[in-house]
Each structure stands twice: as C-alpha cells, then as structure tokens.
Design a protein around this motif. Structure first.
Motif, mmCIF file in Angstrom:
data_model
loop_
_atom_site.group_PDB
_atom_site.id
_atom_site.type_symbol
_atom_site.label_atom_id
_atom_site.label_comp_id
_atom_site.label_asym_id
_atom_site.label_seq_id
_atom_site.Cartn_x
_atom_site.Cartn_y
_atom_site.Cartn_z
ATOM 1 N N ILE A 78 -2.195 -38.391 -50.393
ATOM 2 C CA ILE A 78 -3.014 -39.134 -51.358
ATOM 3 C C ILE A 78 -2.521 -38.940 -52.790
ATOM 4 O O ILE A 78 -3.223 -39.253 -53.743
ATOM 5 N N LEU A 81 -2.886 -41.672 -55.208
ATOM 6 C CA LEU A 81 -4.257 -42.095 -55.524
ATOM 7 C C LEU A 81 -4.919 -41.170 -56.530
ATOM 8 O O LEU A 81 -5.816 -41.572 -57.253
ATOM 9 N N ILE A 82 -4.479 -39.897 -56.531
ATOM 10 C CA ILE A 82 -5.163 -38.911 -57.371
ATOM 11 C C ILE A 82 -4.904 -39.223 -58.847
ATOM 12 O O ILE A 82 -3.754 -39.232 -59.290
ATOM 13 N N PRO A 83 -5.946 -39.469 -59.626
ATOM 14 C CA PRO A 83 -5.746 -39.677 -61.067
ATOM 15 C C PRO A 83 -5.261 -38.365 -61.675
ATOM 16 O O PRO A 83 -5.827 -37.311 -61.388
ATOM 17 N N SER A 84 -4.228 -38.434 -62.504
ATOM 18 C CA SER A 84 -3.617 -37.176 -62.949
ATOM 19 C C SER A 84 -4.567 -36.340 -63.804
ATOM 20 O O SER A 84 -4.439 -35.129 -63.850
ATOM 21 N N ARG A 85 -5.549 -36.966 -64.427
ATOM 22 C CA ARG A 85 -6.471 -36.181 -65.259
ATOM 23 C C ARG A 85 -7.372 -35.263 -64.424
ATOM 24 O O ARG A 85 -7.850 -34.255 -64.924
ATOM 25 N N VAL A 86 -7.634 -35.655 -63.177
ATOM 26 C CA VAL A 86 -8.500 -34.794 -62.351
ATOM 27 C C VAL A 86 -7.734 -34.206 -61.166
ATOM 28 O O VAL A 86 -8.319 -33.807 -60.178
ATOM 29 N N ILE A 89 -8.667 -30.607 -60.139
ATOM 30 C CA ILE A 89 -9.972 -30.561 -59.483
ATOM 31 C C ILE A 89 -9.858 -31.092 -58.054
ATOM 32 O O ILE A 89 -10.400 -30.507 -57.113
ATOM 33 N N ALA A 90 -9.123 -32.184 -57.902
ATOM 34 C CA ALA A 90 -8.965 -32.754 -56.566
ATOM 35 C C ALA A 90 -8.279 -31.761 -55.639
ATOM 36 O O ALA A 90 -8.706 -31.547 -54.505
ATOM 37 N N VAL A 93 -10.716 -29.022 -54.702
ATOM 38 C CA VAL A 93 -11.707 -29.440 -53.704
ATOM 39 C C VAL A 93 -11.081 -29.414 -52.310
ATOM 40 O O VAL A 93 -11.684 -28.932 -51.350
ATOM 41 N N SER A 97 -12.269 -26.839 -49.396
ATOM 42 C CA SER A 97 -12.827 -27.259 -48.104
ATOM 43 C C SER A 97 -12.018 -26.706 -46.945
ATOM 44 O O SER A 97 -12.585 -26.302 -45.936
ATOM 45 N N ILE A 100 -13.082 -23.184 -46.437
ATOM 46 C CA ILE A 100 -14.388 -23.098 -45.781
ATOM 47 C C ILE A 100 -14.236 -23.352 -44.282
ATOM 48 O O ILE A 100 -14.858 -22.682 -43.457
ATOM 49 N N ILE A 101 -13.358 -24.282 -43.944
ATOM 50 C CA ILE A 101 -13.128 -24.550 -42.513
ATOM 51 C C ILE A 101 -12.578 -23.287 -41.832
ATOM 52 O O ILE A 101 -13.055 -22.888 -40.765
#
Lengths: 225, 263
Positions: A78, A81-86, A89-90, A93, A97, A100-101
């Motif tokens: 992806i 798709l990931i906007p470079s500003r976030v 954070i992406a 996340v 996750s 956690i799995i």
C-alpha cells in the motif's frame, strides 16, 4: 546503508529472478555485514531482556519475524496509497496491529511463553528494526524484495538473540534449550553456574563481545580513521 | 484524487482504522476461548501445587476435579457469602480494589490420599507489583501443609526469591494459632528475630525487605480471615446429633460444592 542503494535500483528491473544475487543479499546482508543488532545497534532493548534462555529468544525471533515480514509486505503493497504526511502513523498502526496479533496468538497457543516474554512482546512495536525496515525499505520497494528484506533482518536479529541466549543459558543455568549440557560430575567437582549471566548487564557484555569478534573478523566493518 | 490532500488523509486514516479494528476484533474473538482456558488451567495448577500436586496444563482439569472437592467464599470477618463460586467468580486482583470489609475471600477444600487440606488463595503487594500465593492448611485448620508464592515483577535474586524453594520450604508445619488458641499468623521477619524452631514465623529475604513485608501482610490478612471463617462457622465441629450444628454445617455448603466442609 549500502543495502538501500543497491536495492533502490532493484525495483526498476523487470523479470528479475526470484532469488537473484541481489535479492539473496537482502537475506544474507543482515546476517553479518549489516546486522541490525551488532552493526546498526538496533533492537538492543529486547536483546538484553529476553536472552536469559534460548527458548524465549526463539519465540521472540518468531514474533519479530512475523511482524517485520508482514509489516514490510503490507506497507510495500500500500506504499503508493499512504499519504507521506501520515506515513509514520500508518506504519505504526500496521506494526501495532501485527504485534497485537502475535500477543493474542501467544496467549492462546503458547501461554507459558507469553507469560515469560510478558511486556517484551508488546515492545516489539518499539523495536527500531521493525520501523526502520518499513521506513527505509518497504516504503520504496516492491513486496517480494520487502518480504526478503524482512526475513533477512529478522534472521539477523534472531541470530544474535540465540547466540547471546546460548552463552547466557549455558553459563548461567548449565542448560541449552532446557537440556542439561554441563554434566553433573562437573558440578560435583565444585563448578557453579554463573549467576551474573542471568542478570541483564551480562547480555550487554555478551553483545559487546560478539560485536568485537565480528569486527575483528569482518574487515568491511573496520572503520578507517 | 490528490494523495496529499487533507480529505484523502482523513479518508485513508478512517479506512485504515476500520480495517485494522475489525481484523483485530475478529482475531481476539477467535483466540479468546483458548486464552481463557489457559488462564483457568494455570489457576488450577497453582491451586494444586500448594498441596504438592504438580501437573502439566493438560492434566490440570482432571486432577483439579479429582482433588478439589469443594469451595466457599467468605468475608474478612468470616461471614459466608452465598451464591458466589470461588473459582469462577472471585478474582482476587479485583477484590483488592474494594475496601477490606467488602472483599471476598475464596477457600478451596482438597482431599488427597494423605488427608484433607484447606487451600487459601491470597494476593498482596510486593515492592514493584503484585505478589500472590496459595497456602495449604491441614484439616486441623492450624498447621500449614505447604505454601507457594509468585510475583509479577520483584527484583531477581532479592524479592523474587519468595517464589523459590528455600523460602517456601520454611512453611510446612508452622502453626497459625498458638497453644492458647489465639491467632498468631505467620510472621515474616528478619532472619534471627525468631528463636530456632519458632512455630509462628519464617525468615524473610535479606535484601528483599519490602517484598517480605508484603508477604507478611498478605499472610496475616488471609490467614486471619480464614480463622475468622473457621471460628464463626464452627467448621471443625464434628457433625453431631445436635440440630443446631447440623444446620450450621448445611449453611456453609457453597451452592455448587458436593462435599460438606464440616466433618
């Protein structure tokens, strides 16, 4: 950071063999020349904490292998798709996750290990190796090289973990992976397990020794002054 | 659509969070039954280990059913609590958040080849985090048969020694009541404070004073409530023809236990 340069060109080449020399390097490089623990000195925190015995190290390696490989593949898929500003954070996340799995799976299927590794499973999130690979590699490469890169770095991490844990378990508890390796007659002669080996500082010292040996052997790592 | 626009960022974040949230919730649901089962088995193992029955997780359930014949729940002053199952419904960690007179104290009864034991689960505070343990008392309700302790994060080599054999081996045959019938508990004190052969105390851990004090406080509280329960409910009175006592022994039957605690 030779690995990024060599692999940046990789993505452009079409129809490259699945395991071409360059791609094989993605796996072998982190084992020695670009080891995440001993050369980049990342992921030290967990390397100190869970290397008292070999078994938890293997589980920790499994956890990191899963997280860094899956993380690399997902981020790589992806990445456009990931906007470079976030993007951080992406990535966070995704890593969180995956961790956690791992935690949920350990609790359900390897309860003893999950208790022994306790907080360090959760701390895979903060393991710089993971975020480092996502940001430095997966954001700019296709999914297959990213997968190889993830496996390679996890192996490099796991290798050091198991080495450190072996030294600490053999000298600290007289066992390896739970099997007695120092025979009883040796104890009868007055040998005692080294309690210092079980304490965290010894992990640091053992990692230091490994770095020393590695740098002495591997001329590429010797810095010219 | 422009990937750097605010709208796309908000859209991207929303989708990402929803996807991640749903997948994590699914995985949590799938693994939950196994996790709960593991926790139950661990609790059973711990309870059994206080009477020196060591079982693997796979055998825990069978062994637990075989040896643990009953359970009760009471309050600090010994009053029985009806309709609460000690194993399933009492979580000591949650109980500790209540005020002391509101807390529930579970008790298990174990019948082994060599006799009957009461098993008292307990939980308290160490230096860094929670400490807990299980103390088995012989059927005279006075003599300790065995004790196991564990901790979440005490200092290795110091406080963490409470989880090791040298500390726990001091407990068997200590008495929580003195000859005159007064409650003494088990005092965990600095080595040398108690004369040799002292019945009501054990040596603490050198360098682990705060953990030792935590064990001491925990023991005093749970052993005291246990004695309160024994005395208040005449648990040790043999069931005689007197109707009064018979009623009492019925009262102390917990809703699900199959064996009468008072014998």
């Amino acid at each position: 950071m030779s690995i990024e340069n060599t692999t940046a060109t990789l993505a452009k080449k079409e129809k490259e063999a699945l395991f071409s020399a360059k791609r094989r390097k993605l796996i072998t490089d982190p084992l020695n020349d670009n080891n995440p623990v001993t050369v980049q000195v990342l992921g030290i925190c967990s390397a100190l904490a869970i290397t008292v015995q070999v078994k938890p190290s293997l589980f920790m390696f499994g956890g990191v292998l899963f997280v860094v490989t899956m993380g690399n593949v997902i981020v790589s898929l992806i990445r456009n798709l990931i906007p470079s500003r976030v993007r951080i954070i992406a990535q966070l996340v995704i890593v969180a996750s995956l961790v956690i799995i791992v935690d949920l799976l350990l609790k359900a299927y390897a309860y003893d290990m999950s208790k022994q590794l306790s907080v360090f499973v959760g701390l895979i999130i903060t393991n710089c190796i993971v975020m480092g690979r996502l940001e430095a590699f997966a954001m700019g490469n296709k999914w297959w090289p990213s997968l190889l890169d993830g496996v390679g770095n996890a192996l490099g991490y796991g290798l050091i973990l198991v080495l450190v844990a072996s030294v600490r378990e053999i000298f600290g508890s007289g066992t390896w992976l739970g099997f007695q390796v120092i025979p009883q007659p040796v104890y009868d002669l007055g040998y005692v397990n080294n309690g210092l080996m079980i304490l965290p500082p010894m992990a640091l010292i053992v990692v230091g020794l490994i770095i020393w040996i590695q740098r002495a052997k591997n001329t590429k790592l010797i810095e010219a002054n | 659509m422009n990937r750097e626009s605010n709208a796309f960022i908000i859209f991207f974040s929303t989708v990402m969070v929803v996807v991640v949230g749903i997948s994590l919730a699914l995985i949590a649901q799938v693994t939950k039954p196994n996790f709960i089962k593991n926790q139950r088995l661990e609790k059973m193992q711990n309870i059994l280990s206080s009477v020196n029955i060591q079982v693997s997780p796979s055998e825990a359930e069978t062994a637990y059913k075989k040896y643990i014949t009953g359970s009760v729940v009471y309050k600090m002053d010994g009053t029985l609590v009806e309709g609460v199952d000690a194993f399933e419904q009492v979580d000591l960690a949650k109980e500790l958040k209540k005020t002391e007179d509101q807390q529930y104290f579970p008790l298990y009864e174990c019948v082994k080849e060599d006799g009957k034991y009461f098993i008292i689960p307990m939980r308290g505070k160490g230096l860094w985090d929670a400490i807990w343990g299980y103390v088995a008392i012989k059927d005279d309700a006075v003599t300790i048969a065995g004790a196991v302790f564990d901790h979440k994060g005490e200092t290795p080599g110091l406080g963490a020694e409470i989880a090791k054999a040298p500390f726990q081996e001091q407990f068997p045959n200590k008495k929580i009541v003195d000859a005159s019938g007064t409650f003494t508990g088990i005092e965990v004190a600095k080595a040398g404070k108690h004369p040799a052969g002292y019945d009501h105390g054990v040596d603490g851990i050198s360098g682990g004073t705060i953990t030792s004090n935590g064990v001491n406080d925990m023991l005093m509280k749970y052993l005291k409530s246990f004695r309160n329960y024994i005395e208040k409910n005449n648990v040790l009175q043999p069931v005689t023809q007197e109707p009064k006592v018979e009623e009492l022994s019925d009262d102390i039957l917990s809703s699900d236990s199959t064996t009468v605690i008072a014998e």
